[in-house]
Design an enzyme around this catalytic site. Structure first.
Site, PDB file in Angstrom:
ATOM      1  N   ARG A 289       0.070 -48.274  28.143  1.00 47.96           N
ATOM      2  CA  ARG A 289       0.099 -48.024  26.692  1.00 47.96           C
ATOM      3  C   ARG A 289      -1.238 -48.495  26.124  1.00 47.96           C
ATOM      4  O   ARG A 289      -2.044 -49.098  26.815  1.00 47.96           O
ATOM      5  CB  ARG A 289       1.301 -48.670  26.007  1.00 47.96           C
ATOM      6  CG  ARG A 289       1.816 -49.966  26.482  1.00 47.96           C
ATOM      7  CD  ARG A 289       0.910 -51.153  26.310  1.00 47.96           C
ATOM      8  NE  ARG A 289       0.392 -51.289  24.959  1.00 47.96           N
ATOM      9  CZ  ARG A 289      -0.681 -51.989  24.652  1.00 47.96           C
ATOM     10  NH1 ARG A 289      -1.393 -52.597  25.600  1.00 47.96           N
ATOM     11  NH2 ARG A 289      -1.106 -52.085  23.423  1.00 47.96           N
TER      12      ARG A 289
ATOM     13  N   ASP B  38      -5.206 -46.216  16.815  1.00 51.01           N
ATOM     14  CA  ASP B  38      -4.672 -45.107  17.617  1.00 51.01           C
ATOM     15  C   ASP B  38      -5.229 -43.766  17.181  1.00 51.01           C
ATOM     16  O   ASP B  38      -5.308 -42.829  17.969  1.00 51.01           O
ATOM     17  CB  ASP B  38      -3.147 -45.096  17.550  1.00 51.01           C
ATOM     18  CG  ASP B  38      -2.600 -46.226  18.402  1.00 51.01           C
ATOM     19  OD1 ASP B  38      -2.565 -47.370  17.927  1.00 51.01           O
ATOM     20  OD2 ASP B  38      -2.271 -45.967  19.573  1.00 51.01           O
TER      21      ASP B  38
HETATM   22  O1  MRU Z   1       2.502 -48.434  21.236  1.00 49.43           O
HETATM   23  P1  MRU Z   1       1.240 -48.952  21.871  1.00 49.43           P
HETATM   24  O2  MRU Z   1       1.407 -50.276  22.531  1.00 49.43           O
HETATM   25  O3  MRU Z   1       0.601 -47.923  22.755  1.00 49.43           O
HETATM   26  O4  MRU Z   1       0.289 -49.157  20.632  1.00 49.43           O
HETATM   27  C1  MRU Z   1      -1.007 -49.656  20.858  1.00 49.43           C
HETATM   28  C2  MRU Z   1      -1.741 -49.946  19.616  1.00 49.43           C
HETATM   29  O5  MRU Z   1      -1.295 -49.677  18.521  1.00 49.43           O
HETATM   30  C3  MRU Z   1      -3.112 -50.505  19.779  1.00 49.43           C
HETATM   31  O6  MRU Z   1      -3.414 -51.368  18.733  1.00 49.43           O
HETATM   32  C4  MRU Z   1      -4.107 -49.344  19.759  1.00 49.43           C
HETATM   33  O7  MRU Z   1      -3.722 -48.372  20.676  1.00 49.43           O
HETATM   34  C5  MRU Z   1      -5.474 -49.782  20.038  1.00 49.43           C
HETATM   35  S1  MRU Z   1      -5.667 -50.115  21.746  1.00 49.43           S
HETATM   36  C6  MRU Z   1      -7.275 -50.457  22.083  1.00 49.43           C
END
Ligand code: MRU
Length: 355
Positions: free
Chosen positions: A52, A242
């Site tokens: 993730r 994201d």
């Molecule tokens: O749901 P996730 O754990 O994939 O969400 C990740 C995030 O929101 C992070 O802050 C984002 O992807 C930045 S990662 C460098």
């Protein structure tokens, strides 16, 4: 503290057609590495959050596309159809992080360009492309770290939300890359990792990653942030992203918007660190960013080493928007590998892309 064993969210060994994915659902209790040999299995690993973090799922998609090329039918047109299916299947797993669609799309274009080659040659070429994308992500993180570290105070307490570290990227991290680079410059920070309900990326992953790297890190519950800001106990906040819209609005892990509002109310800077692959110039503003709705199960149950435990009364459901949007005006600066956009808006973002 002695140097811990190196870890990688994902890697593709030089022998055998397999990616190795560190199962982040099991951290910090166990370091389990899963072998992934098909694009379908990679899509599952992304969907169920074994891997993730926006840049990391982009890298995972790229290796998924290489695995697809390896198992594709020999005829050129069948190869292209197969690769299109893989790109669509990988992209469909998580809608908010644009790095995923970006990486799958880039790999699909490359696959089309090598489609006339023989099966082995084109599969090797797709793998080389994925490796280059992975290396470029690490290089971007390191550059983001260098540029962003200069913004941080020489010492003090820095708050981070979710996990935007080596676990969430090809390596090194975006927000946590700033902290790594700042430490290399001699700056000394205490880090507060907000728990990040419901998936606990902060409590489980950021705390794991930073503590094994010898950082002074403590966990705070998400609902402590307002109090700590009001008491002047946080010098600045750094988070990842994201998807960043053309006007600079930032989609990031749920809770970032609340943190941004509170930080602004208390005149505390909020820095967002993200590679340009996270910027979606096809989306005009944050309202157009799709917000992933995940299962209510992840809110009403806690996953523990021995299995999951329900923490809500039977029959009560839950909402689970997994991301929120922070308006650009609440972001002090966006740090990318090509420079810093501050104030963050259409013009400063366009300037990073050369106008
Ligand atoms: O749901 P996730 O754990 O994939 O969400 C990740 C995030 O929101 C992070 O802050 C984002 O992807 C930045 S990662 C460098």
């Amino acid at each position: 503290m002695s140097a811990a064993e190196p870890f990688a969210a994902i890697r593709f060994p030089t022998s055998g057609w397999r990616a190795l994915v560190l199962d982040q659902r099991r951290l910090p209790w166990a370091e389990i590495v899963d072998e992934v040999t098909t694009w379908e299995a990679m899509a599952l690993a992304i969907g169920d959050m074994r891997v993730r973090g926006a840049p990391a799922i982009g890298v995972a998609a790229a290796y998924g596309m290489a695995l697809a090329a390896h198992s594709a039918p020999p005829a050129t047109s069948a190869f292209i159809t197969h690769m299109e299916r893989a790109a669509a299947g990988l992209t469909a797993t998580r809608p908010t992080a644009v790095n995923l669609a970006w990486a799958a799309g880039a790999c699909l274009s490359h696959a089309r360009s090598v489609a006339p080659l023989g099966p082995d040659e084109r599969a090797e070429s797709c793998l080389a492309f994925a490796r280059a994308l992975h290396e470029a992500d690490v290089a971007s993180c390191r550059r983001i770290g260098e540029l962003g570290a200069a913004l941080l105070p020489d010492e003090g307490t820095v708050l981070t939300h979710c996990n935007a570290g080596a676990l969430a990227t090809g390596g090194y991290g975006t927000a946590l890359g700033l902290l790594r680079a700042a430490r290399a410059m001699g700056k000394r920070h205490r880090v507060l990792a907000s728990e990040t309900r419901p998936y606990l990326q902060g409590a489980r992953l950021t705390a794991w990653e930073l503590s094994r790297d010898g950082f002074d890190v403590s966990i705070v519950c998400d609902n402590m942030i307002g109090h700590l800001l009001a008491k002047g106990q946080i010098a600045c906040a750094v988070v990842g992203a994201d998807r960043v819209a053309r006007n600079g609005d930032v989609a990031n892990k749920i809770g970032t918007y609340g943190l941004a509002c509170l930080a602004r109310l208390h005149d505390v800077p909020l820095y967002v660190a993200a590679p340009l692959s996270t910027v979606d110039r096809d989306v005009s503003d944050g309202d157009a960013i799709p917000i992933e709705q995940r299962s209510a199960r992840e809110v009403v149950e806690l996953d523990l080493p021995g299995g999951s435990v329900r923490i809500a009364p039977d029959g009560v459901g839950a909402l689970h928007p997994a991301f929120d949007v922070t308006p650009a005006r609440l972001v002090t600066a966006l740090v990318t590998e090509r420079g810093v956009a501050s104030p963050l808006n259409d013009a400063s973002l366009a300037a990073l892309f050369g106008g």
